[in-house]
Design an enzyme around this catalytic site. Structure first.
Site, PDB file in Angstrom:
ATOM      1  N   HIS A 165      88.002  52.854 -78.267  1.00 17.01           N
ATOM      2  CA  HIS A 165      87.474  51.696 -78.989  1.00 17.01           C
ATOM      3  C   HIS A 165      85.948  51.709 -79.015  1.00 17.01           C
ATOM      4  O   HIS A 165      85.295  51.485 -77.999  1.00 17.01           O
ATOM      5  CB  HIS A 165      87.999  50.407 -78.321  1.00 17.01           C
ATOM      6  N   ASN A 213      87.133  42.551 -76.373  1.00 13.70           N
ATOM      7  CA  ASN A 213      87.453  41.451 -77.289  1.00 13.70           C
ATOM      8  C   ASN A 213      88.139  40.276 -76.609  1.00 13.70           C
ATOM      9  O   ASN A 213      88.157  39.168 -77.138  1.00 13.70           O
ATOM     10  CB  ASN A 213      88.261  41.976 -78.463  1.00 13.70           C
ATOM     11  N   GLU A 237      85.273  51.824 -75.150  1.00 18.83           N
ATOM     12  CA  GLU A 237      86.296  51.297 -74.246  1.00 18.83           C
ATOM     13  C   GLU A 237      87.493  52.254 -74.351  1.00 18.83           C
ATOM     14  O   GLU A 237      88.022  52.460 -75.452  1.00 18.83           O
ATOM     15  CB  GLU A 237      86.671  49.892 -74.754  1.00 18.83           C
ATOM     16  N   SER A 243      91.093  47.188 -82.104  1.00 15.31           N
ATOM     17  CA  SER A 243      90.277  46.272 -81.314  1.00 15.31           C
ATOM     18  C   SER A 243      91.134  45.377 -80.436  1.00 15.31           C
ATOM     19  O   SER A 243      90.611  44.675 -79.582  1.00 15.31           O
ATOM     20  CB  SER A 243      89.385  45.440 -82.234  1.00 15.31           C
TER      21      SER A 243
HETATM   22  N1  CAA Z   1      74.266  50.990 -88.579  1.00 17.34           N
HETATM   23  C1  CAA Z   1      73.527  51.943 -87.984  1.00 17.34           C
HETATM   24  N2  CAA Z   1      72.343  51.705 -87.371  1.00 17.34           N
HETATM   25  C2  CAA Z   1      71.904  50.425 -87.354  1.00 17.34           C
HETATM   26  C3  CAA Z   1      72.619  49.372 -87.953  1.00 17.34           C
HETATM   27  C4  CAA Z   1      73.845  49.703 -88.583  1.00 17.34           C
HETATM   28  N3  CAA Z   1      74.593  48.781 -89.164  1.00 17.34           N
HETATM   29  N4  CAA Z   1      71.922  48.222 -87.773  1.00 17.34           N
HETATM   30  C5  CAA Z   1      70.806  48.550 -87.085  1.00 17.34           C
HETATM   31  N5  CAA Z   1      70.800  49.868 -86.839  1.00 17.34           N
HETATM   32  C6  CAA Z   1      69.774  50.624 -86.102  1.00 17.34           C
HETATM   33  C7  CAA Z   1      68.426  50.549 -86.791  1.00 17.34           C
HETATM   34  O1  CAA Z   1      68.289  51.573 -87.775  1.00 17.34           O
HETATM   35  C8  CAA Z   1      67.470  50.753 -85.626  1.00 17.34           C
HETATM   36  O2  CAA Z   1      67.426  52.136 -85.331  1.00 17.34           O
HETATM   37  P1  CAA Z   1      66.103  52.826 -84.668  1.00 17.34           P
HETATM   38  O3  CAA Z   1      65.963  52.259 -83.283  1.00 17.34           O
HETATM   39  O4  CAA Z   1      66.440  54.266 -84.680  1.00 17.34           O
HETATM   40  O5  CAA Z   1      64.943  52.465 -85.536  1.00 17.34           O
HETATM   41  C9  CAA Z   1      68.190  50.053 -84.463  1.00 17.34           C
HETATM   42  O6  CAA Z   1      69.575  49.998 -84.821  1.00 17.34           O
HETATM   43  C10 CAA Z   1      67.667  48.653 -84.252  1.00 17.34           C
HETATM   44  O7  CAA Z   1      67.804  47.946 -85.478  1.00 17.34           O
HETATM   45  P2  CAA Z   1      66.861  46.747 -85.962  1.00 17.34           P
HETATM   46  O8  CAA Z   1      65.511  46.907 -85.332  1.00 17.34           O
HETATM   47  O9  CAA Z   1      66.944  46.668 -87.448  1.00 17.34           O
HETATM   48  O10 CAA Z   1      67.588  45.443 -85.479  1.00 17.34           O
HETATM   49  P3  CAA Z   1      67.945  44.948 -84.029  1.00 17.34           P
HETATM   50  O11 CAA Z   1      66.992  45.439 -82.990  1.00 17.34           O
HETATM   51  O12 CAA Z   1      68.178  43.507 -84.176  1.00 17.34           O
HETATM   52  O13 CAA Z   1      69.359  45.666 -83.730  1.00 17.34           O
HETATM   53  C11 CAA Z   1      71.701  45.533 -83.708  1.00 17.34           C
HETATM   54  C12 CAA Z   1      70.443  45.514 -84.571  1.00 17.34           C
HETATM   55  C13 CAA Z   1      71.792  46.882 -82.997  1.00 17.34           C
HETATM   56  C14 CAA Z   1      72.892  45.362 -84.640  1.00 17.34           C
HETATM   57  C15 CAA Z   1      71.590  44.395 -82.628  1.00 17.34           C
HETATM   58  O14 CAA Z   1      71.348  43.163 -83.284  1.00 17.34           O
HETATM   59  C16 CAA Z   1      72.824  44.267 -81.778  1.00 17.34           C
HETATM   60  O15 CAA Z   1      72.981  44.955 -80.800  1.00 17.34           O
HETATM   61  N6  CAA Z   1      73.731  43.305 -82.141  1.00 17.34           N
HETATM   62  C17 CAA Z   1      74.968  43.066 -81.411  1.00 17.34           C
HETATM   63  C18 CAA Z   1      75.997  44.070 -81.838  1.00 17.34           C
HETATM   64  C19 CAA Z   1      77.290  43.887 -81.101  1.00 17.34           C
HETATM   65  O16 CAA Z   1      77.468  43.019 -80.269  1.00 17.34           O
HETATM   66  N7  CAA Z   1      78.250  44.751 -81.424  1.00 17.34           N
HETATM   67  C20 CAA Z   1      79.565  44.691 -80.871  1.00 17.34           C
HETATM   68  C21 CAA Z   1      80.457  44.020 -81.858  1.00 17.34           C
HETATM   69  S1  CAA Z   1      82.080  43.866 -81.225  1.00 17.34           S
HETATM   70  C22 CAA Z   1      82.854  45.237 -81.697  1.00 17.34           C
HETATM   71  O17 CAA Z   1      82.365  46.055 -82.420  1.00 17.34           O
HETATM   72  C23 CAA Z   1      84.198  45.379 -81.166  1.00 17.34           C
HETATM   73  C24 CAA Z   1      85.297  44.877 -82.012  1.00 17.34           C
HETATM   74  O18 CAA Z   1      86.374  45.407 -81.891  1.00 17.34           O
HETATM   75  C25 CAA Z   1      85.154  43.728 -82.894  1.00 17.34           C
END
Ligand code: CAA
Length: 283
Positions: free
Chosen positions: A140, A190, A152, A119
């Site tokens: 990434h 990040n 990325e 990351s």
């Molecule tokens: N694993 C797999 N699928 C998941 C999941 C997980 N942990 N959490 C949620 N989902 C799926 C659900 O099953 C659902 O699927 P369907 O559409 O097929 O039904 C879908 O995602 C939507 O889930 P929810 O309705 O339960 O919840 P939501 O609409 O709030 O979405 C979320 C959940 C996708 C996590 C959303 O809140 C989100 O986009 N959050 C931000 C995530 C983000 O910013 N990620 C980047 C992090 S930074 C990074 O990763 C880089 C690094 O190096 C640190």
């Protein structure tokens, strides 16, 4: 080279997500970790997510079984001798990643691309651990991998055009949208995201607001899908701290200073969802 077998080092939340999307795209996958129980936990998570898709009618049971059958669990890194492309998704620890790349360089076929899901650690530093720096690149993924559309793709100084194009095309095959970043600490994602999360932790540290208020402001005020503190818990507070340290050490700029409260939580073992406690508690 025709990529048929995809190797994943690490079966944690990023590794098992990457293994899942690779297997869903039709590739055979070797998912490797250091202990049976880690690999089993990764397989259990993939099985749970695929079963949920079947229950929702988004996938049929035969396809689920076929995806699972394409993933070979492994606890011996030498299994990567069969891989045509490898992504490393171990914890964000530089000496550990260096060791893995030294091993992969010895084990993998000479024309195999070795990518890292790091990351924030510079790709050039990782590439310099191998005798094939032209075939080392950043790939990434974002968490949760099966849901998030972005990959990325990070070019190191020595990364060849062929390595870049192969990784770019593979991201598209996985159903993702790639974006190119160049090799600076934190890359693009990040470099922008983590200072925002760190600032949210400073808001809590300075008593500007409670976690729920900070997250509500960002969710409803800025239309973010989740608040920065909830997102930090999802990413893992240890990973967040490691990224801030990389930004701070890489740029020597105080604007990247990790919030002392973030460090305190990590030292207490409050790492977010994975330990049941971070800025919030998880049952
Ligand atoms: N694993 C797999 N699928 C998941 C999941 C997980 N942990 N959490 C949620 N989902 C799926 C659900 O099953 C659902 O699927 P369907 O559409 O097929 O039904 C879908 O995602 C939507 O889930 P929810 O309705 O339960 O919840 P939501 O609409 O709030 O979405 C979320 C959940 C996708 C996590 C959303 O809140 C989100 O986009 N959050 C931000 C995530 C983000 O910013 N990620 C980047 C992090 S930074 C990074 O990763 C880089 C690094 O190096 C640190």
């Amino acid at each position: 080279m025709d990529i048929k077998t995809f190797g994943v080092i690490g079966s944690g939340q990023m590794g098992n997500g990457i293994a899942q999307v690779a297997a869903m795209s039709g590739l055979d996958v070797i998912m490797n970790d250091i202990k049976d129980e880690f690999v089993q936990r990764g397989m259990d998570n993939i099985t749970k997510l695929l079963s949920r898709s079947v229950d929702k009618g988004k996938m049929n049971a035969e396809d689920k079984d076929a995806v699972l059958a394409r993933i070979k669990p492994s606890v011996d890194i030498k299994d990567m001798a069969d891989a045509d492309f490898v992504v490393e998704a171990a914890v964000e620890n530089e000496p550990l990643k260096f060791k893995i790349f030294q091993n992969l360089d010895e084990i993998c076929k000479p024309d195999v691309i070795l990518s890292s899901n790091t990351s924030s650690i510079p790709i050039g530093r990782i590439a310099s651990q191998t005798k094939r720096p032209d075939k080392v690149i950043g790939m990434h993924f974002m968490n949760p991998v099966p849901v998030m559309k972005l990959v990325e793709v990070i070019r190191g100084l020595a990364t060849s055009d062929h390595t870049f194009k192969t990784t770019w095309d593979l991201s598209i095959k996985f159903g993702k949208t790639p974006a190119q970043a160049n090799d600076f600490p934190g890359f693009i994602a990040n470099r922008i995201l983590l200072p925002m999360i760190n600032e949210a932790v400073y808001c809590l540290y300075h008593g500007v607001g409670e976690p729920e208020a900070i997250d509500t402001v960002m969710k409803l005020g800025m239309n973010h899908p989740m608040g920065p503190l909830a997102l930090a818990d999802l990413i893992g507070l240890d990973t967040c701290l490691a990224i801030m340290e990389t930004l701070y050490n890489g740029f020597k700029d105080s604007k990247y200073r990790p919030c002392p409260l973030l460090r305190k939580y990590v030292e207490a073992g409050w790492l977010g969802r994975k330990t049941g406690r971070g800025f919030y508690e998880y049952k």
